[in-house]
Structure formats: C-alpha cells, structure tokens
Design an enzyme around this catalytic site. Structure first.
Site, short mmCIF file in Angstrom:
data_model
loop_
_atom_site.label_atom_id
_atom_site.label_comp_id
_atom_site.label_asym_id
_atom_site.label_seq_id
_atom_site.Cartn_x
_atom_site.Cartn_y
_atom_site.Cartn_z
CB ALA A 1 -0.87 -0.19 1.24
CB THR B 1 1.75 3.13 4.39
OG1 THR B 1 3.04 2.88 4.13
CG2 THR B 1 0.85 1.92 4.17
CE1 TYR C 1 -2.54 4.46 4.01
CE2 TYR C 1 -3.58 5.12 6.18
CZ TYR C 1 -3.07 3.91 5.60
OH TYR C 1 -2.87 2.79 5.81
CD1 TRP D 1 -3.01 2.83 15.64
CD2 TRP D 1 -2.38 2.82 17.58
NE1 TRP D 1 -3.60 4.07 16.24
CE2 TRP D 1 -3.22 4.14 17.56
CE3 TRP D 1 -1.67 2.55 19.15
CZ2 TRP D 1 -3.38 4.84 18.70
CZ3 TRP D 1 -2.32 3.40 20.09
CH2 TRP D 1 -3.15 4.45 19.85
#
Length: 281
Positions: free
Chosen positions: A54, A56, A119, A144
């Site tokens: 991805a 990120t 995002y 997280w």
C-alpha cells in the site's frame, strides 16, 4: 494452498514471507501500474492472493493524492477483478484511517466510513472497488502495526529513548497496537478459509488488545526495554501533522472471531517478541 502476496519489504509482507508465502517486490509488480498487478495474478497459478502492499505515507499523501489513489484503490481493484476472473479469493489489508475517529466506542465493520485525509480516502476507495468486483474477499482493517522491520512506533521510541531521557507523547489517540506477525497469520488463515467457504466474504477488523494511548504504549515499550525515559502526555493539538489522525482507533473485532475463530492478539506479548528479535531483551 499456493499463496501469492503483493508487497515484499513492508512489515506484514516480511512476516508473510516467514510463513512461506511467495511475496512480490515492486520490480515484480508495481502497484502504480494496476494492469501489471492483474496480469501477474492471471499468470501466477496462485490459489489465493493477499495484498499486503500500500501507499502508507499518511502525511505525504496530502501532496501525492493521485499516486495514493492509484496504489490504494486502482491497484486493489485490478487485483480483485483478476481474482474474480480466476475464481480465487483476495485478502486485502486496510486501515482504521477509513474512520473519522469520533466517539469512544469501537468501530464495527458496518459503521459508515468518514476518512480525515487523502490516505484514508484512498483506502476507503480501494475497499469499495474490491466489493464492486464481486470477488470472494476479506477486507481486513487493522491499526498501529509494529514489528522488528521497517519504520514503526516501537522502533521510533527505541531510537528516541536511546537519545533522550524524556519524551512528550500524544495521549488522546486510542487504539490497538497490532503485531505484524499476527496480521500475517490472520491473512493466511482467512485466505485458506475463503477458499473453502466463500460465504465469509466481507469486511473484518483485527487489532491488538488491550486498547491503549500512544503515551501508554510508549511507557510499555520503555518498561519492557528497561529504558529510563519519562513520558509526558500531550494532546494531538500540540503535535500538528499535515494529515489529521483519528483520535479513536478502537476496532470491534468480534466479527473476525465469529467468522474465522481469530482472536485479538495480545500486543504485550507481541512487543516482547519484537524486542527479543531486536536483541533489546
């Protein structure tokens, strides 16, 4: 089962490789070229696909919106279309950033999304695109992420803690730190189940337990690493970033356990495993 995973250097991708999953580098399949991703799947002979890749860079995405949407939306859509054509399942990793972080209750998979930044919007768009293809899939939202690899909060705290004896850490963002190794195992289990039972297609949540603030997570890191670092709690307003972060990243993971028998991982245990791997303890 022959699994194929997009991503090779990311935290979850590295853990997938440890589980024996074939991972693809950017040279093998660049997500900025969605059609190539689809072609790789069509030629792969894989029985299931995991998308662990991805865009990120949460803050940089505010300036690179087109690229973020290509990687996080157009590429997963192309993967899902190819998987639908091949009649194989897709497990796609998503994020708590699809929510606005309001309230204090854990978000359920059916709660409306309301991303705060580019995002989150790009990841929410990717989820929608996957659903529209009709592919057998599991969209796995997590939060997280940490491991012994790459850039993450645990490694940042260890680095800063070695340089300073006091740190100010945000305390009004609450969520579940999630070991990348646990995410990788969950993805493999989901892919296997989807092969035999496509009825579990859907969106699921997976985060570490218990929920905690960044400040308290930092204290736990320093305690486990036996580092004498004082943590001062500050509000998010005192640590401005280009992209807003959700204050509430709690995720309701009951559906994941009900459908797959996968429980929330204990992040304390995961933290100790990471610190052991890093030879901190």
């Amino acid at each position: 089962m022959s699994l194929l995973a997009f991503g090779q250097t990311g935290q979850v991708a590295r853990e997938l490789a440890r589980l024996g999953v074939r991972t693809l580098s950017r040279g093998d399949a660049d997500l900025s070229d969605p059609q190539t991703c689809a072609e790789v799947i069509m030629a792969s002979g894989a029985s299931a696909v995991i998308n662990a890749a991805a865009y990120t860079a949460v803050d940089r995405a505010e300036e690179e919106e087109a690229l973020a949407f290509t990687v996080n939306s157009a590429a997963p859509a192309a993967m899902a279309k190819a998987c639908a054509a091949k009649k194989i399942p897709l497990v796609h990793i998503s994020t708590d950033y699809v929510f606005d972080g309001s309230g204090v209750a854990p978000f359920t998979p059916s709660d409306p999304v309301a991303p705060l930044g580019v995002y989150g919007r790009s990841k929410a768009a990717g989820e929608r695109e996957i659903r529209m293809t009709g592919a057998v899939h599991s969209i796995l939202r997590t939060s997280w992420v940490f491991s012994a690899h790459g850039a993450n909060f645990v490694k940042t705290m260890l680095r800063l803690g070695a340089e300073r004896d006091a740190l100010s850490i945000v305390s009004d963002q609450i969520g579940g730190p999630t070991p990348a190794a646990a995410i990788a195992r969950a993805c493999v289990d989901m892919a296997e189940r989807l092969q035999h039972d496509p009825s579990v297609t859907g969106t699921y949540h997976f985060s570490g337990a218990p929920d905690v603030s960044w400040a308290d997570f930092a204290r736990a890191i320093f305690a486990e690493a036996r580092m004498d670092v004082a943590v001062t709690e500050i509000p998010s307003a005192d640590y401005p970033t280009p992209a807003a972060r959700p204050l509430n990243s709690r995720l309701d993971c009951a559906g994941t356990h009900a459908a797959f028998g996968i429980s929330r991982p204990d992040w304390h245990r995961g933290l100790r495993e990471v610190l052991t791997e890093l030879r901190i303890i």
